[in-house]
Design an enzyme around this catalytic site. Structure first.
Site, PDB file in Angstrom:
ATOM      1  N   CYS A  48       0.841  -1.200   0.000  1.00 33.55           N
ATOM      2  CA  CYS A  48       0.000   0.000   0.000  1.00 33.55           C
ATOM      3  C   CYS A  48       0.884   1.262   0.000  1.00 33.55           C
ATOM      4  CB  CYS A  48      -0.971  -0.080   1.167  1.00 33.55           C
ATOM      5  SG  CYS A  48      -2.408   0.968   0.956  1.00 33.55           S
ATOM      6  N   HIS A  81      -3.457  -5.195   1.991  1.00 34.78           N
ATOM      7  CA  HIS A  81      -2.645  -5.424   3.194  1.00 34.78           C
ATOM      8  C   HIS A  81      -2.615  -6.894   3.613  1.00 34.78           C
ATOM      9  CE1 HIS A  81      -2.058  -1.231   4.741  1.00 34.78           C
ATOM     10  NE2 HIS A  81      -3.027  -1.011   3.863  1.00 34.78           N
ATOM     11  N   GLU A 140      -0.766  -8.283   5.757  1.00 33.81           N
ATOM     12  CA  GLU A 140      -0.488  -8.438   7.195  1.00 33.81           C
ATOM     13  C   GLU A 140      -1.751  -8.298   8.043  1.00 33.81           C
ATOM     14  OE1 GLU A 140      -0.122  -5.790   5.492  1.00 33.81           O
ATOM     15  OE2 GLU A 140      -0.651  -4.053   6.696  1.00 33.81           O
TER      16      GLU A 140
END
Ligand code: GLN
Length: 205
Positions: free
Chosen positions: A86, A183, A185
Site C-alpha cells: 500500500c 494489506h 499483514e
C-alpha cells in the site's frame, strides 16, 4: 546462512508485519530473524525488507530526513528483495498522483516504473475487503484488505502485473520487488509473506 529481514519502522503497520513474518519464518523452518528498522545503518545490514502500509507522505519525508531513503534506494537497486504494501508500494513507484488533488511532490524511491493513483478506491470509510488472485506466484485466492488503497494506473514494459481487481492493477512485481495495494499483514493468510521470504532465502543461500 541466517536471514536478516527488516520491517521499515518509520510509520505504519509495523507490528502486524513483524508477526506475519515471524509466523512465516516458523512455518517455513527458515533460519532467520525479523526486526523493526529505521536507521541507514540497520537498513544496510538487511537481506530483505518490507515497507508497510501507512501514510506514504510521512514515510517518505521522515526517511528522507533521517538519511534512510538514499540507503534504501541503493540497497534495492543492488538486489535486496522488497515487499511494498500500500503506502510501501507508493514509496517504490516512480510517480504518485492523488485521486483528488493530482500530482503530489512526495519523496519516492523510483524503483518500479509504475504510476500510481493514491486513494484510488476512496478514503478511509470506503475501505473494503475482496478476493484477489495472484496466479503467477501460486496464490490463486487471497483476501485483499484495501484501506485508502492506491491502484496502478500505468506500468512500464518491465513490470509484471500480479493481480487486478475491478479492472484496476492492484499488485505488481519486477524481479525481487513486489508491490500490493492491499494489506496481507491484516489477514490470517501468510502465503504472500511466505512467498516473499522464499525469495529472500533463495537469494541469500
Ligand atoms: N493512502 C495512503 C497513502 O497514500 C496509503 C494507505 C495505506 O497504506 N493503507 O500513503
Amino acid at each position: 546462512m541466517s536471514l536478516n529481514v527488516g520491517i521499515l519502522a518509520i510509520q505504519g503497520d509495523v507490528q502486524e508485519n513483524l508477526l506475519s513474518v515471524k509466523s512465516a519464518i516458523d512455518e517455513l523452518g527458515i533460519d532467520g530473524k525479523v526486526t523493526a528498522v529505521k536507521t541507514p545503518d540497520e537498513i544496510s545490514q538487511l537481506d530483505g525488507l518490507i515497507i508497510p502500509g501507512g501514510e506514504s507522505t510521512t514515510i517518505g519525508q521522515l526517511s528522507l530526513v533521517n538519511g534512510s531513503l538514499k540507503v534504501l534506494k541503493e540497497k534495492i537497486e543492488n538486489g535486496m528483495p522488497v515487499l511494498g504494501i500500500c503506502a510501501g508500494m507508493i514509496m517504490l513507484s516512480k510517480t504518485a498522483n492523488d485521486r483528488v488533488i493530482g500530482k503530489t511532490d512526495q519523496p519516492l524511491l523510483d524503483i518500479l516504473d509504475i504510476k500510481l493513483e493514491r486513494n484510488s478506491f476512496g478514503r478511509q470509510r470506503e475501505s473494503f475487503e475482496a478476493n484477489v488472485s495472484m496466479e503467477s506466484i501460486n496464490i490463486p485466492k487471497f483476501n485483499g484488505v484495501f484501506i485508502r488503497a492506491p491502484s496502478v494506473s500505468d506500468v512500464g514494459s518491465d513490470i509484471e502485473i500480479l493481480s487486478k481487481f475491478n479492472g484496476r492493477i492492484v499488485a505488481v512485481k519486477k524481479g525481487n520487488v513486489i508491490g500490493t495495494s492491499f494489506h496481507p499483514e491484516l489477514t490470517e493468510d501468510i502465503s504472500l509473506h511466505k512467498y516473499f521470504l522464499n525469495l529472500v532465502n533463495t537469494l541469500k543461500n
